[in-house]
Design an enzyme around this catalytic site. Structure first.
Site, short mmCIF file in Angstrom:
data_model
loop_
_atom_site.label_atom_id
_atom_site.label_comp_id
_atom_site.label_asym_id
_atom_site.label_seq_id
_atom_site.Cartn_x
_atom_site.Cartn_y
_atom_site.Cartn_z
N GLU A 1 33.85 23.75 31.64
CA GLU A 1 33.83 24.45 32.92
C GLU A 1 32.80 23.52 33.74
O GLU A 1 31.94 22.95 33.42
CB GLU A 1 33.10 25.79 32.85
CG GLU A 1 32.26 26.39 34.16
CD GLU A 1 33.43 26.68 34.99
OE1 GLU A 1 33.22 26.26 36.28
OE2 GLU A 1 34.53 27.19 34.80
N HIS B 1 30.66 65.00 27.51
CA HIS B 1 30.12 64.54 26.12
C HIS B 1 31.00 64.68 24.88
O HIS B 1 31.39 65.85 24.92
CB HIS B 1 28.84 65.40 25.90
CG HIS B 1 28.10 64.83 24.68
ND1 HIS B 1 27.50 63.55 24.46
CD2 HIS B 1 28.04 65.59 23.36
CE1 HIS B 1 27.11 63.55 23.31
NE2 HIS B 1 27.47 64.51 22.86
N ILE C 1 41.05 34.03 34.54
CA ILE C 1 42.17 33.69 33.98
C ILE C 1 41.91 32.73 32.62
O ILE C 1 42.53 33.09 31.43
CB ILE C 1 43.09 32.70 35.02
CG1 ILE C 1 43.31 33.47 36.17
CG2 ILE C 1 44.31 32.41 34.06
CD1 ILE C 1 44.25 32.93 37.16
N ARG D 1 43.12 29.10 42.58
CA ARG D 1 44.32 29.22 43.08
C ARG D 1 44.24 29.01 44.63
O ARG D 1 43.10 28.95 45.17
CB ARG D 1 44.97 30.88 42.91
CG ARG D 1 44.94 31.10 41.46
CD ARG D 1 45.58 32.57 41.30
NE ARG D 1 47.10 32.72 41.97
CZ ARG D 1 47.88 32.26 41.20
NH1 ARG D 1 47.82 31.94 39.98
NH2 ARG D 1 49.14 32.39 41.58
N THR E 1 52.62 35.86 51.37
CA THR E 1 53.21 34.81 50.44
C THR E 1 52.26 34.71 48.86
O THR E 1 52.67 33.68 48.27
CB THR E 1 53.70 33.56 51.04
OG1 THR E 1 52.53 33.15 51.86
CG2 THR E 1 54.76 34.00 51.75
N GLY E 2 51.06 35.12 49.13
CA GLY E 2 50.43 35.03 48.16
C GLY E 2 49.63 33.71 47.69
O GLY E 2 49.36 32.97 48.65
N SER E 3 49.41 33.19 46.29
CA SER E 3 48.83 32.05 46.13
C SER E 3 49.60 31.30 44.74
O SER E 3 50.27 32.00 44.07
CB SER E 3 47.37 32.04 45.81
OG SER E 3 47.21 33.22 44.59
N ASP F 1 46.43 37.22 49.32
CA ASP F 1 45.67 35.98 48.75
C ASP F 1 45.90 34.85 49.82
O ASP F 1 44.98 33.82 49.86
CB ASP F 1 46.60 35.41 47.43
CG ASP F 1 46.15 36.15 46.05
OD1 ASP F 1 45.36 37.14 46.28
OD2 ASP F 1 46.51 35.83 44.94
#
Length: 468
Positions: free
Chosen positions: A207, A447, A188, A275, A148-150, A315
């Site tokens: 931050e 190269h 993100i 998240r 189900t992720g985040s 996640d």
């Protein structure tokens, strides 16, 4: 009641890949996903719909715009009358999303995966399986995969709105904000801040941590910060947010920096502070599915939860919240359910930040290797000495190889520069097979290519780089 060998709850990178691989292995498979776009189901989860894919489309568009505005003249290309059509740019981004999400739906049909749109919920155990509510109809699953992720983490007391947005909102600004605030200097925040900076916004990044990209190698984070500051991104570290207030067409942010209280006003504010696992509506508490103190689903080495026949990947189990990590977990679990030895090597998961310059790394940093008590040798090679980079007119950054001083095994590879998102795969391949810096140094590279910088950095581990 229809019975499936595997029912996957969640159609993001972990879920849809697990469903497809399960079906390929002969397991009768269904997938239920609640994500919708334009009033209908849209497979692919956050990544394809409102994350990885649309953000990369906008990054590419914004890079092209900046190149035309500021770099074309250096190539002898004179452009006049350039204008920006944000609506058309967003429409192109949406068309890319439509192609890929439609592609997942096609792959489900091709592999005979039954697809349901709605919220998947564990209901009760029945015999050796689980009853799952699939968008209003119940099915029996011999095995359930929770993928189900985040969801974006919100700041306490702050509501997302038209002007205070998380990642999805930042993909759809109808016009370029004059002043854009970004809370969070992670992947993100930096990617989306870069998009709108290139399109003309003045961007301020706030931050909480004392430094930039502290998970990356120190040399890479130092170089990347220098490049982003040269571009005009305004970073502030060790910041504590005291309050956020939306006032008409402005967002006022009050924060503390170096024991000083500062008030700043922005036209838009992106909140990108991480998240959290998404388990809302899953029915975890009702059936006794264990969650840890942060809301993640604990699993063992085979992705088994505390409930028999219920597994979790992606996640929602924590670790690196990366689509490619989730995809590999989906493949590994499907193969395990089919009696095969699927596994994921978490030591060589690549990390990429799709800014300009790009940032990529895999394995240990020099500092983390030393913290583990390892003796290391390092080699570094600048793109300023690479012929292809000079031809591209982009010589920012370098490649750094960290190797064990005793065995020469590659412990980590770290890059900042042009196209390093593609180049990191070479390093990961060598590391997957336990390769050495010498292996990488002895591999013939075409190269002129940017990838020659990888070879030269490997040569530099033994202090024998040719071109630097």
């Amino acid at each position: 009641m229809e019975t499936f060998d595997v029912v996957v709850i969640g159609g993001g990178p972990a879920g849809y890949v697990a469903a497809i691989r399960s079906a390929q292995l002969g397991l009768k498979t269904a997938c239920v996903d609640s994500f919708t776009r334009n009033g209908k189901g849209s497979l692919g989860g956050t990544c394809l719909n409102i994350g990885c894919i649309p953000s990369k489309a906008l990054l590419d568009s914004s890079e092209r715009y900046e190149m035309i505005q500021h770099e074309a003249a250096e190539h002898g290309i004179n452009v006049q009358g350039t204008s920006l059509d944000v609506a058309k740019m967003l429409a192109r981004k949406d068309s890319v999303v439509d192609k890929l999400t439609g592609g997942v739906a096609f792959l489900f049909r091709k592999n005979k995966v039954t697809s349901y749109t709605g919220l998947g919920r564990l209901v009760r155990q029945e015999g050796d399986g689980w009853v799952v509510d699939m968008a209003g109809s119940e099915v029996l699953a011999r095995n359930v995969i929770v993928a189900t992720g985040s969801s974006p983490r919100a700041l306490p007391g702050v509501q997302f709105s038209e002007r205070i947005v998380e990642n999805s909102g930042a993909l759809n600004f109808p016009e370029v904000p004059e002043r854009l605030g970004v809370i969070g200097a992670g992947v993100i925040g930096v990617e989306l801040g870069s998009v709108w900076r290139r399109l003309g916004a003045t961007v301020t990044v706030l931050e909480a941590l004392p430094g930039f990209l502290m998970a990356a190698d120190a040399a890479v984070s130092k170089e990347a910060l220098k490049q982003f500051q040269k571009q005009g991104l305004d970073f502030h570290f060790s910041v504590r947010i005291e309050g956020i207030e939306e006032q008409g067409e402005r967002v006022k942010v009050r924060y503390t920096e170096k024991e000083q209280t500062v008030e700043a006003e922005f036209d838009r504010l992106i909140v990108a502070v991480g998240r959290v696992p998404h388990t809302t509506g899953l029915g975890a508490e009702a059936v006794g599915l264990a969650l840890d103190e942060r809301g993640f689903i604990p699993v063992d080495a085979h992705y088994r939860t505390n409930l028999p026949g219920v597994y979790a990947i992606g996640d929602v189990i924590g670790g690196a919240m990366l689509a490619h990590k989730a995809e590999d977990e989906g493949v590994a679990l499907a193969e395990q359910l089919a009696g095969k030895p699927g596994h994921v090597n978490y030591n060589v998961i690549p990390w990429v930040i799709y800014t300009s310059p790009e940032i990529a790394w895999a394995g240990l940093t020099e500092a983390s290797a030393k913290e583990k008590g390892l003796k290391v040798r390092t080699g570094q090679f600048p793109f300023s000495a690479n012929g292809r980079a000079l031809g591209h007119n982009d010589t920012r950054g370098f490649v750094k190889v960290v190797a064990d001083a005793d065995t020469d095994q590659i412990l980590g590879v770290h890059m900042v520069g042009p196209n390093v998102s593609e180049m990191i795969a070479e390093a990961v391949t060598v590391m997957e097979f336990g390769g050495s810096a010498e292996d990488l140094a002895r591999t013939v590279h075409a190269h002129p290519t940017l990838s020659e910088a990888v070879k030269e950095a490997a040569l530099a581990v033994d202090k024998r780089a040719i071109h630097a």
